[in-house]
Design a protein around this motif. Structure first.
Motif, PDB file in Angstrom:
ATOM      1  N   SER A  76       0.866  -1.177   0.000  1.00  0.00           N
ATOM      2  CA  SER A  76       0.000   0.000   0.000  1.00  0.00           C
ATOM      3  C   SER A  76       0.899   1.222   0.000  1.00  0.00           C
ATOM      4  O   SER A  76       2.070   1.148   0.395  1.00  0.00           O
ATOM      5  CB  SER A  76      -0.921   0.008   1.229  1.00  0.00           C
ATOM      6  OG  SER A  76      -0.146   0.075   2.421  1.00  0.00           O
ATOM      7  N   SER A 123      -6.540  -2.595  -5.296  1.00  0.00           N
ATOM      8  CA  SER A 123      -7.722  -2.075  -4.617  1.00  0.00           C
ATOM      9  C   SER A 123      -8.117  -0.768  -5.299  1.00  0.00           C
ATOM     10  O   SER A 123      -7.487  -0.333  -6.265  1.00  0.00           O
ATOM     11  CB  SER A 123      -7.411  -1.825  -3.140  1.00  0.00           C
ATOM     12  OG  SER A 123      -6.402  -0.826  -3.023  1.00  0.00           O
ATOM     13  N   GLY A 165      -3.523   0.414  -3.183  1.00  0.00           N
ATOM     14  CA  GLY A 165      -3.131  -0.841  -2.546  1.00  0.00           C
ATOM     15  C   GLY A 165      -3.060  -1.937  -3.590  1.00  0.00           C
ATOM     16  O   GLY A 165      -3.755  -1.889  -4.605  1.00  0.00           O
TER      17      GLY A 165
END
Length: 626
Positions: A76, A123, A165
Motif C-alpha cells: 500500500s 484495490s 493498494g
C-alpha cells in the motif's frame, strides 16, 4: 504492428546510409528537433534553458507473506507526482511490472504456461481524492501499463496524490532479474506501481516491458517500510532508518563498527544466523532514499554479511556490503571488489564521486542466474570463477552512472548503459581470458550477421530475440565505445564521459546529447566514425589484403565497413617481435590503408587483431612468408 514498425525504422536507416554515403553525419530525430525548438535541448549537448524533469515521492509499505509454499507481496502506499513540465497532463501512466508473468501478457519470449501467475490485484485507487474503482484499473490495463484517462488534469507546477493498494504472488518457478532463491531467500524488484516517465522528447513512455529491454525511470524520493518474519534480515536500496529496532545488540555493534570504520567487518556470520530464531512475529525495516530512480530489496535468513565504509576523495562515504551464502566460493571477497569498482568509477572514469551512500551486492547463490543492477543494490548469481565474479560486480556497479545517475532510456537505447558498463568492464579486466569479454566474443561469432547486427540507433524495443538484443545492447555497443576511445585516446574519452556525467546527472540524456559532447571533447569532426557504428548496417571485419616485402608495405582492407583500429604483431627471423598500432582514422576516407614496414626482408609472419576488438573473419588476419 511490431514487425511493420521495425522494418519502417530499418528502411529509414538504410535511406540515411544511402543519402550520406559521401558526407556522413549523425542525425537527430524529429522529436529531438522539436525539443530544440522548445529550448529543452540544444545542438551542443547541453540541457536547454527550458529543460524540465518530473518526479515522484513514494511513501510505501510492503508486507511479505510466506503462506505455505507461496510468497505474497502485499503493498500500500501514497505517491505524490510532481508535474514540472509546461504541459497539462490529462492522463497518468502507471507501471505494473509483475504482470509480465500474467496470462496474455506481451512478452519478448515464451515462458510457458507453467510459469504464468495471476495478474496484480489492485484495490480502489484515489487520485487527489477522486476514486477510480479497481475494476476500472483492470479495464485500463495493457500488458505492463495502467493508463488512467479522464482524470482531473494536472497542470504545470501542480501535483497529483495517488493512494493505492495492491498484492501479487511472486513467481514460484521462474526468476527474471529478481525472484525466490534457496531457503526462501528473495530479491524483490519492480514490485510497486510506478509512475512512468513523461519527458520533453517523447511525452509518456508507454513502451511495454517484454522481458528483454529494461527500464526508464525518473528521480524520486522513497520511504519504504518492509515487514517480514523476524528471522529474516533485509537489505534495501536506501539507508536503513531503524537499525536499533531490527538488530540484536551484538549485530548492531558490528554494524556500527563497519559503518563508522574503514575495515572490513563480518556483521552476520553463521552463529548470528543460528541465534536469530523465529519468534512467530514480524519485524519492520524502514528505509529512505533520495533522488533515486528505483527501490529494490533483498531478504534472507541464511546469508552472511560483510561490510565496510569507503571514504571517497571528496569526503563522502559509501557503506559497501556483500551478502552471500555460506557456500559461496568467491563472494567473501566481493565487498573489497565493490570498493575497488567504486573508487575506479569515482576517480578515473567517469571521475565523478559515487552518488549514493550505500551499495550492496546480494549473491542469490543461483549458479544459473545472471546479474541485475538497481540503485544501491546488485542481485547476482554465484559466478564460477573469481575473475568473472569480480567483473560482474564491476559491471553492475558501473550501472550506477548509466542508467541511474544519468537517467538514460533503456527501452529505446539500451546500448547507452549496457555498452558503457561492458566496455568499462573490458578495460577493467583488460580482456583477460575467463571474463565477460570471452562470453561476448563467443556470442559474436555465433550470431554476428545482417540483420542481427542492427545499427545501434534502431530502438532497443524493436530488436527481436534474446541473442539479437544482447548483441545490440552489449556487444556492438561496447565495441563502438572501445573503438571511439582508441581514436580519441583514453584521456580524452575519460574527459568526455566526465563532462557527459557532470552535465546530465539527474536528468534524461539522449544519444544526440552524448554525440554532441563527445564530438566537442574530440575537437574534430568524428561523424565518419560515429555514423557507421551507430547508423549503418555494417560489421567489424578487416583483413590483411597484401604484404609487399620488396617495398616494405602491408595493405589492410576494411571488408565489413566499420572503422576499426589496426593492431599488427610482426615476428622477425631473429625471433624478435614488433607491434604496430594505427587508429581507426586510417579508414576515414578509404576502405583500405597501407602501412610501411621496417626490416621487411626479415619478417617471418604477421598477425592482425587484438583480444579487445572483435573481427568477423579471422582466417584473413594471418600472413606467413612462403
Amino acid at each position: 504492428m511490431k514487425t511493420s514498425v521495425r522494418y519502417s525504422i530499418l528502411i529509414v536507416l538504410m535511406s540515411f546510409e544511402s543519402h550520406t554515403s559521401v558526407a556522413q553525419h549523425v542525425t537527430k530525430s524529429p522529436e529531438f528537433l522539436k525539443a530544440i525548438e522548445n529550448r529543452t535541448r540544444t545542438v551542443n549537448g547541453l540541457p536547454g534553458k527550458n529543460y524540465w524533469i518530473n518526479h515522484s515521492d513514494y511513501d510505501l509499505a510492503v508486507n511479505v507473506k510466506f503462506i505455505n509454499d507461496t510468497i505474497w507481496i502485499l503493498g500500500s502506499g501514497e505517491i505524490t507526482y510532481f508535474n514540472a513540465s509546461p504541459d497539462t497532463l490529462k492522463q497518468l501512466v502507471l507501471r505494473s511490472y509483475p504482470n509480465f508473468f500474467a496470462n496474455g501478457a506481451l512478452r519478448d519470449f515464451d515462458i510457458g504456461s507453467k510459469n504464468e501467475v495471476e495478474p496484480v490485484m489492485y484495490s480502489n485507487l484515489l487520485i487527489n481524492g477522486d476514486t477510480i474503482p479497481a475494476d476500472t484499473i483492470n479495464q485500463r490495463r495493457t500488458s505492463t501499463n495502467i493508463i488512467l484517462k479522464n482524470i482531473n488534469p494536472i497542470g504545470p507546477g501542480e501535483k497529483a496524490v495517488i493512494a493505492i493498494g495492491w498484492k501479487y504472488r511472486m513467481n514460484p518457478s521462474m526468476n527474471l532479474r529478481q525472484g525466490i532463491y534457496a531457503d526462501k531467500a528473495i530479491f524483490v524488484a519492480y514490485w510497486y506501481p510506478q509512475v512512468a516517465v513523461y519527458d520533453d522528447i517523447y511525452g509518456w513512455d508507454t513502451v511495454e516491458y517484454g522481458g528483454l529491454t529494461e527500464f526508464y525511470n525518473d528521480f524520486n524520493n522513497y520511504k519504504v517500510k518492509i515487514s517480514l518474519p523476524s528471522e529474516y534480515y533485509v537489505w534495501g536500496g536506501g539507508v536503513l532508518q531503524n537499525p536499533e529496532a531490527v538488530y540484536s545488540n551484538s549485530v548492531l555493534d558490528k554494524y556500527n563498527t563497519a559503518l563508522n570504520g574503514g575495515e572490513l567487518v563480518t556483521i552476520l556470520n553463521a552463529d548470528d544466523l543460528i541465534n536469530t530464531a523465529p519468534n512467530g512475529g514480524d519485524k519492520t525495516w524502514y528505509f529512505k532514499s533520495e533522488h533515486s530512480p528505483d527501490f529494490t530489496f533483498a531478504a534472507s535468513k541464511s546469508h552472511v554479511w560483510d561490510a565496510k565504509s569507503l571514504k571517497l576523495a571528496n569526503g563522502n562515504t559509501v557503506f559497501v556490503s556483500s551478502v552471500y551464502g555460506t557456500n559461496s566460493k568467491f563472494y567473501s571477497q566481493d565487498a573489497l571488489w565493490a570498493c575497488d569498482a567504486i573508487e575506479y568509477l569515482s576517480e578515473v572514469c567517469p571521475g565523478v564521486p559515487f552518488p549514493w551512500p550505500r551499495m550492496t551486492v546480494f549473491n542469490n547463490m543461483d549458479v544459473d542466474e545472471s546479474a541485475m543492477e538497481s540503485p544501491m543494490m546488485v542481485n547476482t548469481g554465484d559466478q564460477q570463477t573469481a575473475d568473472m565474479a569480480r567483473e560482474v560486480t564491476f559491471h553492475e556497479i558501473a550501472h550506477t552512472y548509466l542508467p541511474f545517475l544519468l537517467g538514460t532510456n533503456e527501452r529505446r537505447n539500451a546500448w547507452m548503459d549496457e555498452g558503457w558498463a561492458t566496455y568499462q568492464g573490458n578495460k577493467w579486466s583488460n580482456g583477460r581470458p575467463g571474463t565477460i569479454i570471452d562470453m561476448f566474443r563467443e556470442l559474436f561469432f555465433q550470431i554476428d550477421s545482417i540483420p542481427l547486427n542492427s545499427p545501434l540507433m534502431v530502438p532497443s524495443y524493436q530488436i527481436s530475440g534474446y541473442y539479437a538484443e544482447t548483441f545490440h545492447a552489449y556487444v556492438r555497443s561496447s565495441q563502438a565505445f572501445m573503438t571511439l576511445e582508441n581514436q580519441l585516446g583514453e584521456k580524452k574519452m575519460n574527459e568526455a564521459w566526465h563532462l557527459f556525467t557532470e552535465t546530465w546527472n539527474g536528468k534524461h540524456p539522449s544519444p544526440s546529447d552524448f554525440f554532441a559532447i563527445v564530438s566537442k571533447v574530440a575537437g574534430e569532426d568524428i561523424n565518419w566514425l560515429l555514423f557507421p557504428w551507430f547508423y549503418e548496417f555494417a560489421y567489424p571485419d578487416i583483413a590483411i589484403d597484401s604484404v609487399d616485402t620488396i617495398n616494405g608495405t602491408i595493405t589492410i582492407r576494411n571488408i565489413g565497413g566499420l572503422p576499426l583500429p589496426v593492431f599488427l604483431k610482426i615476428k622477425n627471423s631473429d625471433s624478435t617481435t614488433v607491434s604496430i598500432i594505427r587508429k581507426p582514422e586510417v579508414f576515414k576516407n578509404s576502405k583500405q590503408c597501407t602501412i610501411k614496414l621496417k626490416r621487411a626482408n626479415d619478417i617471418v609472419s604477421i598477425e592482425l587483431g587484438s583480444a579487445l576488438f572483435f573481427d568477423k573473419v579471422t582466417s584473413n588476419n594471418h600472413w606467413r612468408r612462403d
